[in-house]
Design a protein around this motif. Structure first.
Motif, PDB file in Angstrom:
ATOM      1  N   ASP A 605       0.825  -1.209   0.000  1.00 30.85           N
ATOM      2  CA  ASP A 605       0.000   0.000   0.000  1.00 30.85           C
ATOM      3  C   ASP A 605       0.860   1.259   0.000  1.00 30.85           C
ATOM      4  O   ASP A 605       0.560   2.247  -0.702  1.00 30.85           O
ATOM      5  CB  ASP A 605      -0.930  -0.003   1.219  1.00 30.85           C
ATOM      6  CG  ASP A 605      -1.953  -1.135   1.150  1.00 30.85           C
ATOM      7  OD1 ASP A 605      -2.190  -1.659   0.047  1.00 30.85           O
ATOM      8  OD2 ASP A 605      -2.489  -1.515   2.226  1.00 30.85           O
ATOM      9  N   ALA A 607       3.787   1.581  -1.195  1.00 33.40           N
ATOM     10  CA  ALA A 607       4.387   1.744  -2.519  1.00 33.40           C
ATOM     11  C   ALA A 607       3.393   2.382  -3.484  1.00 33.40           C
ATOM     12  O   ALA A 607       3.753   3.269  -4.283  1.00 33.40           O
ATOM     13  CB  ALA A 607       4.860   0.388  -3.040  1.00 33.40           C
ATOM     14  N   GLU A 608       2.118   1.927  -3.432  1.00 39.26           N
ATOM     15  CA  GLU A 608       1.103   2.516  -4.310  1.00 39.26           C
ATOM     16  C   GLU A 608       0.880   3.997  -3.988  1.00 39.26           C
ATOM     17  O   GLU A 608       0.745   4.843  -4.889  1.00 39.26           O
ATOM     18  CB  GLU A 608      -0.202   1.740  -4.162  1.00 39.26           C
ATOM     19  CG  GLU A 608      -0.117   0.307  -4.702  1.00 39.26           C
ATOM     20  CD  GLU A 608      -1.417  -0.444  -4.482  1.00 39.26           C
ATOM     21  OE1 GLU A 608      -2.313   0.101  -3.803  1.00 39.26           O
ATOM     22  OE2 GLU A 608      -1.531  -1.591  -4.976  1.00 39.26           O
ATOM     23  N   ARG A 610       2.993   6.015  -2.678  1.00 45.71           N
ATOM     24  CA  ARG A 610       4.150   6.777  -3.148  1.00 45.71           C
ATOM     25  C   ARG A 610       4.025   7.088  -4.642  1.00 45.71           C
ATOM     26  O   ARG A 610       4.370   8.197  -5.100  1.00 45.71           O
ATOM     27  CB  ARG A 610       5.427   5.998  -2.876  1.00 45.71           C
ATOM     28  CG  ARG A 610       5.836   6.025  -1.419  1.00 45.71           C
ATOM     29  CD  ARG A 610       7.086   5.194  -1.210  1.00 45.71           C
ATOM     30  NE  ARG A 610       7.491   5.242   0.190  1.00 45.71           N
ATOM     31  CZ  ARG A 610       8.493   4.536   0.702  1.00 45.71           C
ATOM     32  NH1 ARG A 610       9.191   3.731  -0.104  1.00 45.71           N
ATOM     33  NH2 ARG A 610       8.792   4.655   1.974  1.00 45.71           N
ATOM     34  N   GLN A 611       3.526   6.122  -5.406  1.00 51.29           N
ATOM     35  CA  GLN A 611       3.346   6.369  -6.840  1.00 51.29           C
ATOM     36  C   GLN A 611       2.298   7.469  -7.071  1.00 51.29           C
ATOM     37  O   GLN A 611       2.457   8.344  -7.939  1.00 51.29           O
ATOM     38  CB  GLN A 611       2.920   5.080  -7.529  1.00 51.29           C
ATOM     39  CG  GLN A 611       4.027   4.020  -7.578  1.00 51.29           C
ATOM     40  CD  GLN A 611       3.566   2.754  -8.258  1.00 51.29           C
ATOM     41  OE1 GLN A 611       2.381   2.623  -8.608  1.00 51.29           O
ATOM     42  NE2 GLN A 611       4.498   1.827  -8.445  1.00 51.29           N
ATOM     43  N   LYS A 612       1.195   7.407  -6.293  1.00 53.08           N
ATOM     44  CA  LYS A 612       0.166   8.432  -6.422  1.00 53.08           C
ATOM     45  C   LYS A 612       0.704   9.804  -6.052  1.00 53.08           C
ATOM     46  O   LYS A 612       0.390  10.817  -6.711  1.00 53.08           O
ATOM     47  CB  LYS A 612      -1.030   8.088  -5.546  1.00 53.08           C
ATOM     48  CG  LYS A 612      -1.802   6.858  -6.033  1.00 53.08           C
ATOM     49  CD  LYS A 612      -2.981   6.556  -5.117  1.00 53.08           C
ATOM     50  CE  LYS A 612      -3.765   5.347  -5.599  1.00 53.08           C
ATOM     51  NZ  LYS A 612      -4.923   5.037  -4.733  1.00 53.08           N
ATOM     52  N   GLN A 614       3.701  10.802  -6.299  1.00 48.59           N
ATOM     53  CA  GLN A 614       4.545  11.271  -7.396  1.00 48.59           C
ATOM     54  C   GLN A 614       3.680  11.839  -8.531  1.00 48.59           C
ATOM     55  O   GLN A 614       4.025  12.856  -9.162  1.00 48.59           O
ATOM     56  CB  GLN A 614       5.421  10.113  -7.889  1.00 48.59           C
ATOM     57  CG  GLN A 614       6.482   9.688  -6.875  1.00 48.59           C
ATOM     58  CD  GLN A 614       7.277   8.500  -7.363  1.00 48.59           C
ATOM     59  OE1 GLN A 614       6.990   7.940  -8.429  1.00 48.59           O
ATOM     60  NE2 GLN A 614       8.278   8.119  -6.572  1.00 48.59           N
ATOM     61  N   SER A 615       2.540  11.191  -8.820  1.00 48.41           N
ATOM     62  CA  SER A 615       1.636  11.702  -9.878  1.00 48.41           C
ATOM     63  C   SER A 615       1.056  13.064  -9.493  1.00 48.41           C
ATOM     64  O   SER A 615       0.933  13.981 -10.329  1.00 48.41           O
ATOM     65  CB  SER A 615       0.504  10.698 -10.119  1.00 48.41           C
ATOM     66  OG  SER A 615       1.021   9.452 -10.523  1.00 48.41           O
ATOM     67  N   ASP A 617       2.402  15.291  -7.579  1.00 45.58           N
ATOM     68  CA  ASP A 617       3.467  16.303  -7.726  1.00 45.58           C
ATOM     69  C   ASP A 617       3.562  16.776  -9.163  1.00 45.58           C
ATOM     70  O   ASP A 617       3.723  17.980  -9.446  1.00 45.58           O
ATOM     71  CB  ASP A 617       4.804  15.714  -7.264  1.00 45.58           C
ATOM     72  CG  ASP A 617       4.828  15.496  -5.768  1.00 45.58           C
ATOM     73  OD1 ASP A 617       4.019  16.125  -5.048  1.00 45.58           O
ATOM     74  OD2 ASP A 617       5.684  14.685  -5.303  1.00 45.58           O
TER      75      ASP A 617
END
Length: 663
Positions: A605, A607-608, A610-612, A614-615, A617
């Motif tokens: 969770d 990791a997901e 963190r990806q969101k 980044q999006s 940003d």
């Protein structure tokens, strides 16, 4: 008249027996036999009976008679000694007591000999005495034979060679050797293998030596062995020079010998064990297992069965040691022994010996400030140290002495006390722990040196002590030999025979030699009844002591039983607790597995997210860019509008009205 050495056996024995009074009496024998001591007379009697009648098969006398008891014990103690050996020992003991006996025999004609008389009157000198029990008599003398055939009686010329050239007993003799002598030295290693004395290494003028010298004890000839060190285990392994060393120990085992420890110029971290093969004349480094002791010199190494016991010494940093290590020669494995009791103080240059295959004796040695004269005993079965009380003349403190064992006797030679060398040769009876002086040398001789070696050798049936080297202000390369007396070994073997309680505590009977060559009893001061009462009292005391010891052992056994039960209960409780802890551990392991699974999901969770993030940003950056572009556009439009609405300066001056379309 011929010398006794030119007469063959058995005639030589018969001549000695006749002179000693065991045959036909003569005026010459009467004068000689009157000088014998009681113990010597008994030994001669036992050897005479062994030679003429064979092993003792006569029952032990039952009647109370100290002389008969002593006679029987002396004869019975010889066991199954061959008659020829008994003849030889009889003559040798007579030669020790009276070296010129043969010159006083007027004429010898071989004739049968008879047993000596101890209680019969003189007129019955030719009769054989009956046994004191009244049922059997001492066997009749018989003809001596060897392997069923008569002995050779032709004269033989005896040529003395090697150690046999030493004639005096209990006196040190400098041997006349040939060949090139080794360099003078001390703190070397020495051992005897197959009638050859090997000398390895040592210290000369502060320099360590690495040469290997050998003295043939048959020819008394020195020779040098060009020995190499074999590197590796294969036949094609390379050879190198042996490192010089001093303060090491040389121990024979089988047809080879070992060099253990020692000081070297470049010391290693642990003890080095080297093996020398006389057949190939090569040294090899022995691979050992276990934890080896630290490198050292001046230690003692004692062969006990198939093990080597190493004690004490001085390490490479001059630190004194008192640790104990055992090397199993079968497996070549070191064992670091942690013995109980109070061990000897740290020391080096001491002496060690093994008694009865069980007890390790440590005597003397020195530290950096003092020398010792204490005696310590280690029981190798219980691994417990003890310091028993020494008997007899207690030796003076010394270090650097040498020792050698012969049966129950431990001989000590040389040593010093930082002031002077020790001049006497001592012997310790390891059964009674009683010291006595064997001989004393005078002057500054090599025998009063430190760092010498002392070895035991049995050569041509004789026992010898051999010393080499040492330092007493100057280095020595002399070889000395001491011929041991035969009667000492016979007396110790006779005393070891089991005897009854009634005779084990009686006073030794006084015996003298009569004019006709017979042994008779001198009156015993204490009556038989007194001796019997004394024995009864001793038996009662012994019985009381045994009962007390039995009660103490039973009490100890009961205590041990209670402790065993307590230990069993504690073990049961510990097992139950262990079971519960095991269950708890399994439950904790299950919880831990669940937590690990949960943690894994949470990591996914995270990791997901963190990806969101980044999006988000990236979106924020785009929005900010659009905002800036919008603001720029709006500013540009505002500027253009203001420019158009102003009409210029000239319009304002002439009063041009503003454009209605812009309003």
């Amino acid at each position: 008249m011929a010398s006794p050495g030119s007469i063959a056996y058995p005639d030589r024995f018969y001549a000695a027996a006749a002179y000693a009074g065991f045959g036909a009496a003569s005026p010459a024998s009467s004068a000689a036999i009157s000088r014998f001591q009681n113990d010597v007379a008994l030994l001669l009697y036992g050897l005479h009976q062994q030679a003429t009648a064979g092993p003792c098969n006569v029952p032990k006398p039952r009647a109370w008679n100290p002389v008969e008891q002593s006679k029987w014990t002396s004869w019975h103690g010889l066991g199954n000694m061959p008659s020829t050996e008994a003849m030889r020992l009889f003559v040798k003991i007579l030669e020790e007591e009276d070296p010129g006996w043969y010159s006083r025999v007027p004429e010898f004609n071989p004739q049968p000999v008879v047993d000596i008389e101890m209680h019969k009157p003189k007129e019955e000198a030719n009769t054989v005495p009956a046994s004191t029990n009244g049922t059997s008599s001492i066997p009749e003398p018989k003809t001596i034979s060897e392997n069923g055939s008569s002995m050779e009686t032709q004269d033989k010329v005896v040529i003395l060679e090697g150690l046999s050239t030493v004639s005096a007993h209990e006196e040190w003799t400098a041997l006349s050797v040939s060949g090139q002598r080794p360099k003078p030295r001390y703190e070397h290693g020495a051992t005897i293998l197959q009638d050859k004395m090997y000398i390895f290494g040592g210290n000369h003028n502060g320099r360590y030596l690495s040469d290997l010298q050998v003295l043939d004890l048959k020819s008394l000839t020195w020779s040098k062995i060009d020995a190499k060190l074999q590197e590796g285990m294969s036949d094609s392994a390379k050879t190198a020079q042996v490192s010089p060393c001093a303060g090491h120990s040389l121990i024979s085992c089988g047809n080879k010998f070992f060099s253990i420890a020692g000081h070297t110029k470049d010391p290693s971290d642990s003890i080095t064990v080297k093996e020398f093969d006389p057949h190939t004349c090569t040294w090899s480094i022995v691979r050992t297992y276990g934890k080896p002791p630290v490198s050292r010199g001046g230690q003692s190494v004692t062969l006990v069965g198939r093990t080597l016991v190493v004690f004490g010494g001085e390490d490479a940093k001059r630190g004194l040691l008192n640790d104990l290590h055992i090397l199993d020669l079968e497996t070549m494995t070191w064992d670091d022994v942690d013995a109980i009791g109070t061990p000897p103080a740290p020391r080096s240059d001491h002496a060690a010996a093994c008694h009865a295959g069980r007890y390790l004796l440590i005597f003397g040695g020195g530290s950096h400030a003092t020398c010792f004269n204490d005696l310590h005993v280690l029981d190798l079965e219980t691994m417990e140290w003890a310091r028993p009380k020494q008997q007899g003349l207690i030796p003076s403190p010394r270090a650097g002495h040498a020792g050698a064992t012969v049966g129950e006797n431990w001989y000590i030679v040389g040593g010093g006390n930082n002031k002077s060398g020790v001049s006497e040769t001592l012997v310790l009876n390891m059964s009674t722990l009683a010291w006595s002086v064997v001989s004393t040398v005078e002057g500054r001789v090599p025998l009063a040196s430190e760092g010498m070696t002392l070895l035991y050798s049995n050569y041509s049936g004789e026992d010898y002590l051999i010393s080499f080297g040492g330092y007493n202000g100057r280095y020595s390369n002399e070889v000395y030999a001491l011929k041991l007396s035969i009667k000492l070994d016979l007396q110790s073997s006779t005393k070891d025979q089991p005897i009854s309680d009634s005779t084990s505590r009686v006073l030794e009977p006084e015996i003298e030699i009569s004019q006709d060559g017979k042994i008779r009893e001198i009156a015993v001061d204490n009556a038989d009844s007194f001796q019997k009462n004394r024995n009864d009292e001793a038996n009662e005391q012994l019985l009381a002591a045994l009962k007390a010891e039995k009660e103490e052992l039973e009490a100890t056994l009961n205590r041990e039983g209670l402790q065993t039960e307590q230990l069993k209960e504690e073990i049961a409780e510990a097992e139950a607790r262990n079971t519960e802890l095991t269950k708890e551990l399994q439950a904790v392991r299950g919880q831990l597995a669940a937590e690990q699974s949960r943690c894994f999901k949470l990591e996914v969770d995270v990791a997901e997210l963190r990806q969101k993030l980044q999006s988000l940003d990236a979106l924020e950056r785009e929005v900010e860019l659009l905002r800036r572009q919008k603001a720029a556009s709006e500013q540009a439009a505002l500027d253009a509008k203001q420019k158009q609405g102003s009409g210029g300066v000239w319009g304002w001056l002439v009063g041009t009205p503003p454009d209605d379309s812009d309003s």
